[in-house]
Design an enzyme around this catalytic site. Sequence first.
Site, mmCIF file in Angstrom:
data_model
loop_
_atom_site.group_PDB
_atom_site.id
_atom_site.type_symbol
_atom_site.label_atom_id
_atom_site.label_comp_id
_atom_site.label_asym_id
_atom_site.label_seq_id
_atom_site.Cartn_x
_atom_site.Cartn_y
_atom_site.Cartn_z
ATOM 1 N N LYS A 170 -22.237 98.219 -22.016
ATOM 2 C CA LYS A 170 -22.732 96.678 -22.105
ATOM 3 C C LYS A 170 -22.628 96.150 -20.670
ATOM 4 O O LYS A 170 -23.415 95.477 -20.233
ATOM 5 C CB LYS A 170 -21.938 95.940 -22.996
ATOM 6 C CG LYS A 170 -21.786 94.544 -22.792
ATOM 7 C CD LYS A 170 -22.658 93.801 -23.677
ATOM 8 C CE LYS A 170 -22.744 92.194 -23.666
ATOM 9 N NZ LYS A 170 -21.729 91.648 -23.025
ATOM 10 N N HIS A 174 -15.439 96.553 -28.374
ATOM 11 C CA HIS A 174 -13.960 96.867 -28.286
ATOM 12 C C HIS A 174 -13.532 97.975 -29.081
ATOM 13 O O HIS A 174 -12.841 98.731 -28.559
ATOM 14 C CB HIS A 174 -13.063 95.520 -28.148
ATOM 15 C CG HIS A 174 -13.452 94.129 -27.376
ATOM 16 N ND1 HIS A 174 -14.089 93.312 -27.940
ATOM 17 C CD2 HIS A 174 -13.697 94.181 -25.964
ATOM 18 C CE1 HIS A 174 -14.465 92.467 -26.847
ATOM 19 N NE2 HIS A 174 -14.109 92.833 -25.749
ATOM 20 N N GLU A 224 -16.292 94.704 -32.687
ATOM 21 C CA GLU A 224 -16.498 96.214 -32.881
ATOM 22 C C GLU A 224 -16.955 96.935 -31.538
ATOM 23 O O GLU A 224 -16.551 98.173 -31.494
ATOM 24 C CB GLU A 224 -17.682 96.436 -33.912
ATOM 25 C CG GLU A 224 -17.343 96.631 -35.252
ATOM 26 C CD GLU A 224 -16.368 97.638 -35.341
ATOM 27 O OE1 GLU A 224 -16.422 98.776 -34.946
ATOM 28 O OE2 GLU A 224 -15.155 97.579 -36.040
ATOM 29 N N SER A 278 -20.894 90.524 -28.058
ATOM 30 C CA SER A 278 -19.965 89.986 -26.972
ATOM 31 C C SER A 278 -19.027 88.796 -27.356
ATOM 32 O O SER A 278 -19.408 88.150 -28.225
ATOM 33 C CB SER A 278 -21.094 89.426 -25.859
ATOM 34 O OG SER A 278 -20.294 88.579 -25.027
ATOM 35 N N LEU A 296 -11.683 90.006 -29.590
ATOM 36 C CA LEU A 296 -12.250 91.509 -29.922
ATOM 37 C C LEU A 296 -13.337 91.475 -31.007
ATOM 38 O O LEU A 296 -13.123 90.975 -32.001
ATOM 39 C CB LEU A 296 -11.075 92.581 -30.040
ATOM 40 C CG LEU A 296 -9.957 92.408 -29.126
ATOM 41 C CD1 LEU A 296 -8.978 93.270 -29.399
ATOM 42 C CD2 LEU A 296 -10.578 92.773 -27.976
#
Length: 284
Positions: free
Chosen positions: A152, A40, A38, A188, A36
């Site tokens: 995204k 997420h 930022e 990502s 994970l």
Amino acid sequence: MPIAPVIKEPEALITWAEEQHRGGHTIGVVPTMGYLHEGHVSLVRRAKAECARVVASIFVNPTQFGPKEDLARYPRDLGGDLAKLSAAGVDLVFVPEKEAMYPAGFDTYVVPGEIASTLCGASRPGHFRGVATVVLMLLRMARADRAYFGEKDFQQLAVIRRMAKDLWLGVDVIGCPIVREPDGLAMSSRNVYLSPRERAQAVCLSQALAAVANRVAAGERHAEALRALMRTMIEAADTARVDYVEVVDALTLRPITTLDRDALAAVAVFFGKTRLIDNRQLHI
Ligand code: AMP
């Protein structure tokens, strides 16, 4: 900081979720594949602000990966993920085993239609079938009232919205803005694969999308001119190999000729073996 409880079994998640509903609490769900960042965490924060209870799931879903894709090497960091989710205030983390989601005999899939036929759906056959299937399972297991997805993955969000409407899921699907690194690269989990040179060049994606937005603001309405601009800017990076550069209708995701409605500029580009995607909405 207390670490949020972790559940591995679907039955235990269902029991917990039904208890929350009996107590009158709404449930927000944030599906993820882990590792994970930022981006997420921004989904969890939004869910916290809007729901009494928040469940995050971590599951690297095998059915959404193609045979030549990165399933086996997808990055994992369960300890780090639990710390980030706990700090963001999730109430429960669902981390199922593959066998719990796809037990022997599993034989039912959700097959999205037209909306999944362009962009990533064209490059990654079967990808959105895997996504829609696992998301439907997760939302049902968590008895979701709301579900949070990042813009995204714009097409994924559109596929899930369509599924929620078409199949009467009774779940509010909420899209959240793209979170970026300071230089503009969309965050990502796959950015970790990039070599320093690829990482430096990957900024060309957000730069190409920004250039497109500027051209549109200056009056350009020909989609093909915008595609050409993106391709030129991206292909100037020697580690980049374009999968697609597209300008599509923001609702149908079909390619357009003229920008006479809300549109989306979307790109998928390989840097070495790493495939990155990014997009930008074009309002006229
Ligand atoms: P993933 O773990 O890559 O499957 O992503 C889980 C969720 O986080 C999806 O809804 C993604 O769209 C969302 N997400 C991933 N990266 C970002 C980002 N940079 N900004 C906002 N949301 C993101």
